[in-house]
Design a protein around this motif. Structure first.
Motif, PDB file in Angstrom:
ATOM      1  N   GLU A 118       0.216  -0.621   4.578  1.00 42.25           N
ATOM      2  CA  GLU A 118       0.964   0.007   3.502  1.00 42.25           C
ATOM      3  C   GLU A 118       0.180   1.164   2.911  1.00 42.25           C
ATOM      4  OE1 GLU A 118       3.378  -1.297  -0.549  1.00 42.25           O
ATOM      5  OE2 GLU A 118       2.143  -2.746   0.532  1.00 42.25           O
ATOM      6  N   ARG A 122       1.110   5.246   2.840  1.00 40.88           N
ATOM      7  CA  ARG A 122       1.155   6.097   1.660  1.00 40.88           C
ATOM      8  C   ARG A 122       0.521   7.452   1.925  1.00 40.88           C
ATOM      9  NH1 ARG A 122      -1.488   1.533  -1.408  1.00 40.88           N
ATOM     10  NH2 ARG A 122       0.179   0.013  -1.631  1.00 40.88           N
ATOM     11  N   ARG A 330      12.163  -0.739   2.068  1.00 36.44           N
ATOM     12  CA  ARG A 330      10.737  -0.371   2.029  1.00 36.44           C
ATOM     13  C   ARG A 330       9.885  -1.350   2.822  1.00 36.44           C
ATOM     14  NH1 ARG A 330       6.716   2.386   0.233  1.00 36.44           N
ATOM     15  NH2 ARG A 330       4.811   1.400  -0.540  1.00 36.44           N
ATOM     16  N   HIS A 580       6.305  -7.083  -4.032  1.00 35.28           N
ATOM     17  CA  HIS A 580       6.924  -7.427  -2.749  1.00 35.28           C
ATOM     18  C   HIS A 580       7.509  -8.835  -2.798  1.00 35.28           C
ATOM     19  CE1 HIS A 580       5.957  -3.872  -0.467  1.00 35.28           C
ATOM     20  NE2 HIS A 580       4.682  -3.937  -0.833  1.00 35.28           N
ATOM     21  N   SER A 622       5.426   4.530  -3.771  1.00 38.72           N
ATOM     22  CA  SER A 622       6.511   4.600  -2.791  1.00 38.72           C
ATOM     23  C   SER A 622       7.059   6.005  -2.657  1.00 38.72           C
ATOM     24  CB  SER A 622       7.647   3.653  -3.206  1.00 38.72           C
ATOM     25  OG  SER A 622       7.175   2.356  -3.429  1.00 38.72           O
TER      26      SER A 622
END
Length: 968
Positions: A118, A122, A330, A580, A622
């Motif tokens: 993750e 980014r 996502r 999450h 995000s």
């Protein structure tokens, strides 16, 4: 190397197959070879292959050809996570280029591997040097020393093994690296079984590549060789780099561990190239001095994800629908960085689209993995058990297998094991023969092991699959028996029956245990466990689950508990995982709340709760736009905001922190960001903060870190003297390869400081090529923006006739009665506006007192003066910018016909006037408005743009008597 070549064909036409190549070497020997194919491409390839090996005789060329043929046969097919009992797929048909970056260290990253993915996503593949696999051993620009050893890091399932297979296959098929005589790929799994045996390097190669023994090759010093060692994280061999006895004879036997250590050290075959792959957690097993270049496999970037699914789904509409669906989720979008997860996703979506065209696709990770499990149950039922499509998926046998696999997954996850042996399976009641055919869910590495270790090696196809099955086991155990495996101590026998945990306690204890994990190894497990609590997901497992385990009330209480935890002082990584978890519970209320504030422009960070701050961090992480250029002043120009948004700054490419009232505390925090190995920061603007020498000294501790890759740093107007410059020079000397632009203007470095820094421009080892130190002087050591103060003079030829001047033309008041100003072409004839006389080109600051409703503006000189069109009104065109000040509606800004409210209500004293400040940095394209309160500045808004002309301050009024401005 031959001194002359004579290349000729037996016959001139392409219809004749036999061809001959001959050449004369400097040893006056002739060599010849016949080729089977006369096509020019294959003819040239075989010719090059022959030339590479001619000096060792024809037997070497034949051996090379046999090695290539063997490797081609071994690596031309892949099984994409299923056992070798499944149908193979040609690697070249489905292979999608992986995103590989250059750089990195062996520093241990304690985040969960999925969260590392993750973090990588980014970066959005920005500001990094990407390389292709065929370039691994090529010298990068500016590098002089050759690359012997490359270490490639990557989390589980990211594609490291397939990458090495593709690299080897391209060589074996003559597509790449044809200057290399031999490539010898090994895996640590297969080397582990030789732990107790002794080999020389030559014997080890002969053992795995018998073609070399048949050819009688006992010396590899004269060849260009690449050794590939895949899976360092699975190594069971002792690699004692600081104790191993030096071995430089390739024919002398020793333990395999010592052999590898000497090979990696360069004692054995120093001319050979080595390529080692590993998960990040094991990278530090090899000393940094033994590695010439570190690369990292980042999996698929966004275009590569699309390419993968378009290859897997030939129907273009289906492929587009799947790609669009993944982008909207996502969680799925992040996980699709991992090739194995792409395969899982493809398997699930393919089954869904075939069975019910137009149905809703999975949105959460838990649903995706549940459906994957169901797909594999179908495969087993039909393919191995001879069942029909309409038969129930779950038989008593397959349910027992799932229970056993879940127990294995959970127990080994607790121990941190990803690789298991037959004894581990037996302890969990798993029938080895049944496991070997349960394709897709369970992978067995089939190999007839030699030596003392005869056990077969087992693993799940990916860590996330192990975590999902572990969560399923914990869920089933609690639902069926009431036993909470997440409690520290399990209650025994009848006592546990009397004191069973409630569902709420069960999930809360799971959250607590995951938060206690120092390396986040239960993060994804927790997401799956909470996802399994939803009734909709439990319905998908009918036949495997005999009863449900929670209700909507339990879910609501769990959601509330997670929100309370988010409010606590957690690390950014743990907070992000809890968000999450909320997604898996189908709750996005916190995030939606902040998103609504952001979209409406009513977000006030002064009033945010800790949970809302965390939600803001999650949202910003995000956002690709905010991470490209992150401007702290958009949220709050304060040190508190900086400290709360550090994860966002760390993930950003450029951070604008100018004029944010930062202190030494901020410098310490930013130093940690700069010295962090997952930091994306390349451009940092700290101008106009009162950091002083003590603050920048703390900052430079991060700048000198080998991990720091900052390229541009602005410390303009930060009250820095010669002392601060003296501390900067050693930092640059410690890490000279990245910083290329440094702005120290509007400080007082003194002659010695300027001389010290100017030397950096002349040092060939330093990358610094731009240094700004002017203007400089002691008068720039005044704190705050007031050091840029300028005196404004109203241009009386521009003043509208409804505006009255007084107090030596320092005050302007709106009057309904017209003033007797002479006609002038520069005068505003309709809008109640005026401009100041002198254009601004540098840094300027001024303050204004206002009352009622006014526009405080800057404009290009060419703004129209006549008529009532928007092109004449401050803020309603593309050549002017305005702050609208009102007591009833608060502040707003306006530019190019777009009005943005800053606050919904005015919060000042009860007086009918107030004071605002304006700061403009024309070269930087920055225009900021502040409210002045008790001699301090409260940031209201900043425009970031490119000014193409000098700016002129101006003021505008509405039709309201008593509205006024006073130049302070």
């Amino acid at each position: 190397t031959p001194t002359a070549f004579i290349v000729h064909r037996n016959q001139p036409g392409p219809e004749y197959e036999p061809s001959c190549v001959s050449f004369r070497s400097d040893r006056s020997k002739d060599y010849g070879i016949n080729f089977k194919d006369s096509s020019s491409g294959i003819f040239f390839m075989e010719f090059i292959n022959f030339v590479c090996c001619h000096h060792s005789g024809p037997s070497t060329a034949v051996c090379r050809h046999k090695v290539q043929s063997g490797l081609k046969k071994k690596f031309q097919c892949v099984f994409e996570g299923i056992t070798k009992a499944g149908n193979p797929t040609l690697l070249n048909e489905i292979y999608t280029e992986l995103y590989i970056t250059e750089g990195g260290t062996g520093e241990l990253n304690e985040e969960h591997e999925v969260r590392q993915i993750e973090a990588a996503s980014r970066k959005a593949d920005r500001a990094e040097t990407s390389i292709r696999q065929e370039e691994l051993f090529q010298l990068p620009a500016g590098r002089q020393e050759p690359i012997r050893t490359v270490m490639t890091k990557g989390v589980a399932g990211i594609g490291k093994t397939v990458l090495t297979q593709k690299f080897t296959l391209d060589w074996a098929e003559g597509k790449a690296n044809q200057n290399i005589h031999f490539i010898f790929p090994f895996t640590f799994r297969e080397l582990n079984v030789l732990k107790e045996e002794k080999f020389s390097l030559v014997e080890l190669v002969h053992h795995f590549f018998p073609e070399t023994k048949e050819a009688g090759i006992c010396s590899f010093e004269d060849f260009q060789i690449i050794f590939i060692f895949d899976g360092l994280d699975e190594c069971r061999l002792p690699l004692a780099f600081h104790k191993t006895q030096i071995l430089d004879d390739p024919r002398k036997s020793t333990s395999v561990g010592d052999l590898l250590t000497n090979l990696i050290r360069g004692n054995l075959l120093p001319s050979a190239h080595l390529w080692i792959t590993t998960r990040p957690a094991a990278a530090n097993q090899i000393p940094a001095e033994c590695v010439d270049m570190v690369t990292e496999v980042r999996g698929f970037n966004d275009p590569q994800k699309e390419e993968y699914f378009r290859k897997r789904f030939r129907d273009k509409k289906q492929a587009s629908r799947i790609i669009s669906h993944i982008k909207r989720s996502r969680s799925l979008h992040i996980m699709c960085r991992i090739p194995v997860f792409c395969w899982i996703t493809a398997a699930v979506l393919d089954d869904l689209l075939k069975s019910r065209e137009g149905g809703e696709l999975p949105k959460s990770l838990t649903e995706m993995y549940i459906r994957f499990l169901v797909v594999q149950a179908k495969v087993k039922k039909i393919k191995y058990d001879g069942g029909a499509e309409t038969d129930p998926h779950w038989s008593p046998e397959s349910r027992k297998m799932m229970e056993s696999l879940g127990k294995l997954a959970f127990e080994q996850l607790q121990k941190g094991n990803l690789i298991f042996y037959e004894s581990d399976l037996t302890e969990c009641g798993i029938d080895i023969r049944a496991a070997s055919v349960y394709s897709g869910v369970f992978t067995q590495i089939f190999r007839e092991e030699r030596g003392l270790y005869q056990d077969k090696v087992f693993c799940f196809i990916h860590l996330s699959v192990q975590e999902f099955l572990a969560a399923l086991h914990v869920h089933l155990t609690f639902v069926n028996s009431g036993v909470n495996l997440m409690e520290e101590e399990q209650k025994k026998s009848w006592f546990s029956f009397l004191f069973k945990s409630s569902s709420v306690q069960f999930y809360q204890s799971a959250v607590n245990k995951a938060l206690q994990s120092p390396n986040g190894h239960l993060d994804l497990f927790l997401c799956f466990l909470l996802g399994l609590s939803l009734q909709t997901n439990q319905n998908l497992l009918q036949g495997l689950l005999t009863q449900t385990g929670s209700c909507s009330q339990t879910n609501q209480e769990t959601v509330q508990y997670i929100k309370e935890k988010i409010s606590e002082n957690l690390s950014a990584e743990k907070s992000i995982n809890l968000f999450h978890c909320l997604n898996e519970l189908n709750d996005g209320s916190l995030v939606e709340e902040i998103q609504q504030f952001l979209s409406s422009g009513r977000l006030s960070t002064d009033d945010l709760s800790p949970a809302q701050w965390s939600a803001l961090v999650f949202i910003l992480l995000s956002s690709e736009e905010d991470l490209e250029v992150f401007d702290l002043k958009k949220y709050s120009a304060s040190e508190e905001a900086l400290l709360r948004l550090l994860p966002v700054i760390k993930a950003s490419n450029k951070a604008l922190l100018s004029g944010c009232n930062l202190s030494e505390r901020s410098c310490s925090a930013l130093a940690l960001v700069l010295s962090s190995h997952s930091s994306s920061l390349r451009d940092l603007d700290l101008s106009n903060n009162n950091l002083q020498d003590s603050g920048v000294k703390l900052l430079f501790a991060g700048l000198e870190s080998p991990q720091c890759e900052l390229e541009t740093l602005s410390l303009s107007g930060c009250l820095i003297t010669e002392e601060g410059c003296a501390s900067l020079a050693p930092a640059l000397k410690s890490n000279p390869s990245h910083l290329r632009e440094l702005d120290l203007s509007y400080n007082h470095p003194g002659e010695a400081g300027i001389k010290l820094l100017s030397a950096a421009l002349e040092d060939p080892h330093w990358r610094l090529d731009t240094l700004r130190v002017e203007p400089a002087g002691v008068h720039w050591l005044t704190p705050g923006l007031r050091k840029y103060s300028c005196r404004l003079t109203i241009d009386t030829n521009t003043v509208n006739r409804n505006l009255k001047l007084s107090d030596d033309n320092r005050k302007v008041t709106f009057e309904e009665e017209l003033q007797s100003y002479p006609d002038h072409p520069d005068r505003f004839d309709y809008w109640y506006q005026l401009l100041c006389r002198d254009g601004l080109t540098g840094r300027c600051y001024w303050e204004v007192e206002w009352s009622n409703i006014v526009y405080i503006s800057v404009s290009y000189r060419g703004i129209r003066r006549k008529g009532d069109s928007d092109d004449c009104m401050f803020g309603w065109n593309n050549h002017s910018w305005s702050l609208i000040c009102t007591h009833d509606r608060g502040y707003a800004v306006c530019h190019n016909n777009r009005e943005t409210y800053i606050s919904s209500s005015f919060s000042s004293s009860s007086s009918s006037s107030d004071r605002v400040a304006v700061y403009v940095d024309c070269p930087a394209g920055s225009l900021s408005f502040f409210r002045v309160s008790s001699d301090s500045l409260i940031h209201l808004y900043t425009f970031n743009t490119t000014f193409t002309e000098p700016l002129y301050p101006g003021f505008g009024f509405r039709f309201l008597s008593g509205s006024s401005v006073v130049l302070c």
